[in-house]
Design a protein around this motif. Structure first.
Motif, PDB file in Angstrom:
ATOM      1  N   GLU A  82       2.477   1.599  13.012  1.00  0.00           N
ATOM      2  CA  GLU A  82       3.611   1.826  13.910  1.00  0.00           C
ATOM      3  C   GLU A  82       4.598   0.667  13.834  1.00  0.00           C
ATOM      4  N   SER A  83       4.091  -0.554  13.803  1.00  0.00           N
ATOM      5  CA  SER A  83       4.982  -1.712  13.694  1.00  0.00           C
ATOM      6  C   SER A  83       5.699  -1.719  12.352  1.00  0.00           C
ATOM      7  N   TYR A  84       5.013  -1.309  11.298  1.00  0.00           N
ATOM      8  CA  TYR A  84       5.644  -1.252   9.983  1.00  0.00           C
ATOM      9  C   TYR A  84       6.787  -0.240   9.966  1.00  0.00           C
ATOM     10  N   THR A  85       6.578   0.908  10.592  1.00  0.00           N
ATOM     11  CA  THR A  85       7.629   1.931  10.583  1.00  0.00           C
ATOM     12  C   THR A  85       8.853   1.511  11.390  1.00  0.00           C
ATOM     13  N   LYS A  86       8.672   0.595  12.342  1.00  0.00           N
ATOM     14  CA  LYS A  86       9.787   0.127  13.159  1.00  0.00           C
ATOM     15  C   LYS A  86      10.415  -1.151  12.585  1.00  0.00           C
ATOM     16  N   TRP A  87       9.787  -1.707  11.588  1.00  0.00           N
ATOM     17  CA  TRP A  87      10.272  -2.928  10.956  1.00  0.00           C
ATOM     18  C   TRP A  87      11.541  -2.605  10.171  1.00  0.00           C
ATOM     19  N   PRO A  88      12.619  -3.367  10.360  1.00  0.00           N
ATOM     20  CA  PRO A  88      13.876  -3.065   9.654  1.00  0.00           C
ATOM     21  C   PRO A  88      13.726  -2.969   8.146  1.00  0.00           C
ATOM     22  N   LYS A  89      12.758  -3.718   7.578  1.00  0.00           N
ATOM     23  CA  LYS A  89      12.576  -3.685   6.133  1.00  0.00           C
ATOM     24  C   LYS A  89      11.585  -2.611   5.695  1.00  0.00           C
ATOM     25  N   GLY A  90      10.979  -1.908   6.664  1.00  0.00           N
ATOM     26  CA  GLY A  90      10.010  -0.869   6.336  1.00  0.00           C
ATOM     27  C   GLY A  90      10.681   0.393   5.834  1.00  0.00           C
TER      28      GLY A  90
ATOM     29  N   GLY B 282      10.374   3.452   7.250  1.00  0.00           N
ATOM     30  CA  GLY B 282      10.498   4.506   8.252  1.00  0.00           C
ATOM     31  C   GLY B 282       9.169   5.160   8.557  1.00  0.00           C
ATOM     32  N   GLY B 283       9.207   6.198   9.364  1.00  0.00           N
ATOM     33  CA  GLY B 283       8.003   6.816   9.875  1.00  0.00           C
ATOM     34  C   GLY B 283       7.352   7.817   8.956  1.00  0.00           C
ATOM     35  N   LYS B 284       7.955   8.141   7.832  1.00  0.00           N
ATOM     36  CA  LYS B 284       7.378   9.135   6.933  1.00  0.00           C
ATOM     37  C   LYS B 284       7.032   8.496   5.603  1.00  0.00           C
ATOM     38  N   LEU B 285       5.872   8.883   5.096  1.00  0.00           N
ATOM     39  CA  LEU B 285       5.454   8.413   3.778  1.00  0.00           C
ATOM     40  C   LEU B 285       5.999   9.373   2.730  1.00  0.00           C
ATOM     41  N   LYS B 286       6.863   8.846   1.885  1.00  0.00           N
ATOM     42  CA  LYS B 286       7.483   9.696   0.863  1.00  0.00           C
ATOM     43  C   LYS B 286       6.481  10.023  -0.225  1.00  0.00           C
TER      44      LYS B 286
ATOM     45  N   LEU C 114       0.825  -1.207   0.000  1.00  0.00           N
ATOM     46  CA  LEU C 114       0.000   0.000   0.000  1.00  0.00           C
ATOM     47  C   LEU C 114       0.863   1.261   0.000  1.00  0.00           C
ATOM     48  N   VAL C 115       1.917   1.260   0.813  1.00  0.00           N
ATOM     49  CA  VAL C 115       2.824   2.415   0.846  1.00  0.00           C
ATOM     50  C   VAL C 115       3.486   2.598  -0.512  1.00  0.00           C
ATOM     51  N   ALA C 116       3.910   1.511  -1.124  1.00  0.00           N
ATOM     52  CA  ALA C 116       4.552   1.588  -2.442  1.00  0.00           C
ATOM     53  C   ALA C 116       3.602   2.177  -3.477  1.00  0.00           C
ATOM     54  N   HIS C 117       2.332   1.851  -3.373  1.00  0.00           N
ATOM     55  CA  HIS C 117       1.335   2.396  -4.299  1.00  0.00           C
ATOM     56  C   HIS C 117       1.335   3.923  -4.245  1.00  0.00           C
ATOM     57  N   PHE C 118       1.362   4.475  -3.041  1.00  0.00           N
ATOM     58  CA  PHE C 118       1.319   5.933  -2.909  1.00  0.00           C
ATOM     59  C   PHE C 118       2.675   6.587  -3.182  1.00  0.00           C
ATOM     60  N   GLU C 119       3.744   5.831  -3.024  1.00  0.00           N
ATOM     61  CA  GLU C 119       5.071   6.375  -3.300  1.00  0.00           C
ATOM     62  C   GLU C 119       5.484   6.197  -4.761  1.00  0.00           C
ATOM     63  N   GLY C 120       4.673   5.500  -5.539  1.00  0.00           N
ATOM     64  CA  GLY C 120       4.981   5.310  -6.945  1.00  0.00           C
ATOM     65  C   GLY C 120       6.180   4.421  -7.194  1.00  0.00           C
ATOM     66  N   ARG C 121       6.339   3.391  -6.355  1.00  0.00           N
ATOM     67  CA  ARG C 121       7.460   2.467  -6.502  1.00  0.00           C
ATOM     68  C   ARG C 121       6.952   1.041  -6.472  1.00  0.00           C
TER      69      ARG C 121
ATOM     70  N   SER D  53      -3.024   9.933   3.442  1.00  0.00           N
ATOM     71  CA  SER D  53      -3.051  10.600   4.752  1.00  0.00           C
ATOM     72  C   SER D  53      -3.641   9.713   5.845  1.00  0.00           C
ATOM     73  N   GLU D  54      -4.357   8.659   5.463  1.00  0.00           N
ATOM     74  CA  GLU D  54      -4.992   7.775   6.445  1.00  0.00           C
ATOM     75  C   GLU D  54      -4.063   6.671   6.933  1.00  0.00           C
ATOM     76  N   ILE D  55      -2.977   6.421   6.218  1.00  0.00           N
ATOM     77  CA  ILE D  55      -2.146   5.254   6.503  1.00  0.00           C
ATOM     78  C   ILE D  55      -1.663   5.190   7.953  1.00  0.00           C
ATOM     79  N   PRO D  56      -1.253   6.309   8.583  1.00  0.00           N
ATOM     80  CA  PRO D  56      -0.787   6.206   9.981  1.00  0.00           C
ATOM     81  C   PRO D  56      -1.845   5.716  10.959  1.00  0.00           C
ATOM     82  N   HIS D  57      -3.114   5.712  10.556  1.00  0.00           N
ATOM     83  CA  HIS D  57      -4.195   5.272  11.439  1.00  0.00           C
ATOM     84  C   HIS D  57      -4.606   3.827  11.181  1.00  0.00           C
ATOM     85  N   LEU D  58      -3.948   3.172  10.224  1.00  0.00           N
ATOM     86  CA  LEU D  58      -4.410   1.859   9.785  1.00  0.00           C
ATOM     87  C   LEU D  58      -3.768   0.698  10.539  1.00  0.00           C
TER      88      LEU D  58
END
Length: 239
Positions: A221-229, A231-235, A42-49, A119-124
């Protein structure tokens, strides 16, 4: 992050029992990494990667599956996160392909809701459910809440259109429904809008199957702390 599992289709001690069982897996087939991967899709979809390579070993094994998104931006009456999207497939497919597809389909194409925004992703939070094979039951109420998911199908008595719907094992208990209320809700979910009474023509025409699931859940929150994630900001991406 948390796990839950429904290893068997055998009923518990309360209520009607089906006496139907499926093999109990010796190792977990659904883990945090499956839900974390859905977050990355889902994050990749919004980051275009492109999303990361699947981080789990069973990526080529085939499962029927559902992906569910919940949000803390809205809460249900019981203070639990509200449903934001849930779609899956009862046809077994390669796990990597299925999760990549339905992570987006459930987030963006569940017609009960507007598409999820970046903008909703941090609440998911994300739930992945891998399903055991479905087994027919003789009565619409012959299953155990919290242990069995149900799949109903019937023919609309006026239009003769085939209708169907399903609820995952956790839905009945999460919503605080009885078995009867769950089946009646599933009939409405299938698209039948007329009043239903237990034992009427529509009720008697129901074909009901049950299934179990193994589930894993994770949060942003767990995704942002995951070593393969990422980070805490959506590019900002291309989409």
């Amino acid at each position: 992050m948390s796990h839950s599992t429904t290893p068997s289709l055998a009923s518990g001690s309360s209520g009607p029992s089906t006496h139907i069982a499926t093999p109990v897996p010796t190792e977990r087939i659904c883990t945090d990494q499956h839900a974390l991967y859905c977050f990355d899709v889902l994050v990749a979809h919004f980051e275009g990667r492109e999303p990361m390579d699947p981080p789990f070993q069973n990526k080529d094994e085939k499962y029927a599956l559902f992906v569910t998104w919940n949000t803390t931006a809205h809460l249900r009456s019981n203070k639990k996160p509200a449903l934001r999207g849930c779609i899956g497939n009862f046809t077994p497919m390669k796990l990597a392909d299925g999760l990549r597809e339905y992570a987006l389909v459930s987030a963006l194409e569940d017609h009960r809701f507007s598409p999820i925004k970046a903008s909703e992703i941090p609440h998911l939070s994300c739930n992945v459910s891998l399903l055991t094979p479905m087994t027919p039951i003789s009565s619409p109420l012959d299953w155990t809440p919290g242990r069995h998911g149900i799949h109903i199908s019937f023919t609309h008595p006026s239009t003769l259109r085939p209708l169907s719907a399903t609820y995952l094992p956790e839905i009945c208990t999460d919503q605080g429904w009885t078995r009867e209320e769950t089946v009646l809700s599933a009939i409405q979910k299938a698209g039948y809008r007329q009043k239903i009474v237990v034992g009427d023509v529509v009720w008697q025409s129901l074909k009901v199957k049950i299934y179990g699931s193994e589930k894993a859940t994770t949060t942003w929150e767990s995704y942002t702390k995951w070593p393969k994630g990422t980070g805490g900001k959506l590019k900002k991406g291309k989409k």
